[in-house]
Design a protein around this motif. Structure first.
Motif, short mmCIF file in Angstrom:
data_model
loop_
_atom_site.label_atom_id
_atom_site.label_comp_id
_atom_site.label_asym_id
_atom_site.label_seq_id
_atom_site.Cartn_x
_atom_site.Cartn_y
_atom_site.Cartn_z
N TYR D 116 -4.19 -4.70 15.85
CA TYR D 116 -4.92 -4.20 14.67
C TYR D 116 -4.39 -2.85 14.24
N ILE D 117 -4.10 -1.96 15.21
CA ILE D 117 -3.65 -0.62 14.83
C ILE D 117 -2.31 -0.68 14.13
N PHE D 118 -1.34 -1.49 14.68
CA PHE D 118 -0.05 -1.40 14.00
C PHE D 118 0.08 -2.29 12.77
N THR D 119 -0.79 -3.31 12.62
CA THR D 119 -0.69 -4.04 11.36
C THR D 119 -1.47 -3.36 10.25
N HIS D 120 -2.45 -2.50 10.58
CA HIS D 120 -3.17 -1.77 9.54
C HIS D 120 -2.65 -0.35 9.39
N GLY D 121 -1.37 -0.12 9.78
CA GLY D 121 -0.86 1.24 9.74
C GLY D 121 -0.83 1.84 8.35
N HIS D 122 -0.74 1.00 7.30
CA HIS D 122 -0.68 1.55 5.95
C HIS D 122 -2.06 1.75 5.35
N LEU D 123 -3.12 1.35 6.06
CA LEU D 123 -4.48 1.53 5.53
C LEU D 123 -5.29 2.54 6.32
N THR D 124 -5.13 2.57 7.65
CA THR D 124 -5.92 3.46 8.51
C THR D 124 -4.96 4.41 9.22
N PRO D 125 -5.47 5.50 9.80
CA PRO D 125 -4.59 6.33 10.62
C PRO D 125 -4.10 5.51 11.79
N GLY D 126 -2.89 5.72 12.18
CA GLY D 126 -2.33 4.89 13.23
C GLY D 126 -1.06 4.26 12.72
N GLY D 127 -0.44 3.48 13.56
CA GLY D 127 0.82 2.88 13.18
C GLY D 127 1.56 2.39 14.38
N GLY D 128 2.87 2.32 14.27
CA GLY D 128 3.67 1.70 15.31
C GLY D 128 3.56 2.38 16.65
#
Lengths: 81, 86, 114, 227
Positions: D116-128
């Protein structure tokens, strides 16, 4: 209110940093370093950087503790032989 | 009125964190210090959600989710180190 | 009105958090401190988060807070249990007032460290 | 005595430096480059999280360098630590019943949360990086609860190299189909705020998450299995 939180968290971080340096027991020093990164991520959140806060939370509280503990256990094993 | 009560609650939680720090300074064994770390983690999760609420940003709660799911691994690692299972 | 109720729930939760922290300061040995630091703070966090979600319902959505509460309820007892078992294994003594130690009895019965 | 005084002076010095940071307003004076990013970034790249679009697209080459640094760290750990000859897994103490059943319940949730964190990296804080670290923490929980867990280091390095390879391929595709290396506009930008939006950013972040996760698992596995 935010200022009070920042001042209290900063004081706790300074005390934990002193503990991490001056403690004789290495595992206790690792726990103190964990407290520092715990509170640093709240401070990053207050400075409006949730990305950095999330990185600090994930790396500082879980992974670095474990890497330090692995290193300490390897050193203890070498000393015991 | 309600905002003042919320602020008082946050200050009480911060006082709890200071007490936990005292146990971490004093604690005779490593296990005591690890308990203090656990309590401080829980109180910081509460504080993060408080900050997210008063600064009106939903996305800050993601940080609290990461904390709640990841930080207990550090305490488990300390426990496994103490009982020589690492 | 909803905000006032939420703030009172948050106040109760913060008092539980404070009492949990006071428990780890005042209790006599590791195991007592551990149960104060786990049970009281878990209840305190649940109340704190529920009060915030009630009061600021336009900016803290309920599903996230519920997920957060579920994660805390699942993860907190596991770490506390692992720590208690480790403390028992490395031989931290119970306080003098305690009356029973089932894990030590079991270990004596089986003849090995469990 | 002199040491104490020096420590005190250092603390006072840093307090003087850090205390004005309390009054910093993050929006007051921006450089012209930052102003351009803030004004045009959301329209140009279609990502709701501006930090993500800066990290992945405008400064994508830096991110590639960071991943390379992490790869070199993994290679160094694997090179320096000797492999253990006879396995001493039975010397370690077994974990308890509660820890192993709790792990089997929690590890799928942790993996799902990392994805969830890396697929929503462009919407929520977080990323790869964050998602990769969360996935590595899940594997770490498995390692702590199961003393006889074996790693397939060949499979790990294969996953890591293939995700790095596809990352470079997407970067080169940007040279031909869009404006430059690692440009995210090789796919359509989609609706602002959806999961399938912002062009190639979710794909790049998924590859980054898999790469970072497998690298960190490699470091931890090397640390555990060595002398």
């Amino acid at each position: 209110m935010i200022t009070i939180i920042v001042i209290v968290l900063g004081l706790i971080m300074i005390i934990a940093a002193f503990l991490a340096i001056y403690q004789k027991n290495l595992v206790a020093a690792v726990i103190s370093a964990g407290v520092i990164s715990l509170l640093a991520s709240i401070l990053y959140l207050l400075l409006a950087a949730p990305d950095v806060a999330m990185t600090e939370a994930a790396i500082g509280s879980g992974l670095t503790t474990v890497v330090f503990l692995y290193a300490i256990s390897k050193i203890k094993k070498k000393d015991g032989e | 009125m309600a905002e003042i009560i919320y602020n008082i609650s946050a200050i009480i939680a911060l006082a709890g964190m200071i007490i936990a720090l005292y146990r971490m300074v004093k604690g005779p064994s490593i296990a005591d210090k690890a308990i203090a770390l656990d309590v401080m983690t829980i109180i910081s999760i509460s504080l993060i959600v408080y900050i997210a609420a008063i600064s009106q940003k939903i996305i800050y709660t993601d940080v609290a989710l990461v904390y709640a799911l990841i930080s207990f691994i550090g305490v488990i690692a300390i426990a496994r180190y103490l009982e020589r299972g690492l | 009105m909803l905000m006032l109720i939420g703030s009172l729930i948050t106040l109760i939760g913060s008092i539980f958090l404070f009492l949990g922290a006071l428990g780890i300061l005042r209790m006599p040995d590791v195991y007592n401190r551990m149960q104060a630091g786990t049970k009281a703070t878990t209840l305190g966090t649940i109340l704190f988060l529920a009060g915030l979600a009630l009061g600021y319902s336009h900016c803290t959505c309920w599903p996230r807070i519920l997920t957060l509460i579920l994660f805390i309820v699942f993860t907190n007892p596991i770490s506390s249990h692992a720590l208690a078992r480790a403390a028992h294994h490395i031989g931290i003594n119970l306080t003098e007032k305690s009356v029973t130690d089932k894990l030590a009895e079991d270990e004596a019965e089986n003849g090995e460290k469990l | 005595m002199v040491k104490r005084i020096i420590i005190l002076l250092v603390i006072v010095f840093f307090a003087i430096i850090i205390f004005p940071l309390l009054k910093v307003d993050p929006t007051d004076s921006l450089s012209s480059l930052a102003t351009k990013y803030i004004r045009d970034g959301a329209d140009e790249l279609g990502s709701a999280n501006l930090v993500t679009s800066i990290v992945v697209t405008y400064r994508g080459l830096d991110t590639l360098g960071e991943v390379a640094v992490l790869f070199i760290a993994t290679a160094g750990v694997g090179f320096l630590l000797r492999k253990k000859k006879n396995s001493s897994a039975n010397k370690r103490r077994k974990s308890s019943e509660i820890l192993s059943s709790g792990t089997s319940f929690l590890v799928p949730i942790i993996f799902l949360f990392g994805v969830y964190i890396f697929t929503h990296g462009h919407l929520t804080p977080g990323g790869g990086f964050q998602g990769g670290v969360v996935i590595a923490s899940g594997v770490l929980l498995l390692m702590l609860s199961d003393v006889s867990l074996k790693f397939n280091h060949f499979l790990l390095s294969a996953i890591e190299s293939f995700s790095g390879f596809f990352y470079i391929i997407i970067g080169i595709l940007g040279l031909f189909l869009a404006g430059g290396f690692l440009d995210n506009r090789i796919f359509s930008l989609g609706t602002f705020g959806n999961i399938f939006s912002a062009g190639a950013i979710p794909i790049i972040y998924s590859l980054l998450g898999i790469k970072v996760g497998s690298e960190l698992v490699g470091i931890l596995g090397n640390l555990r299995d060595s002398e």
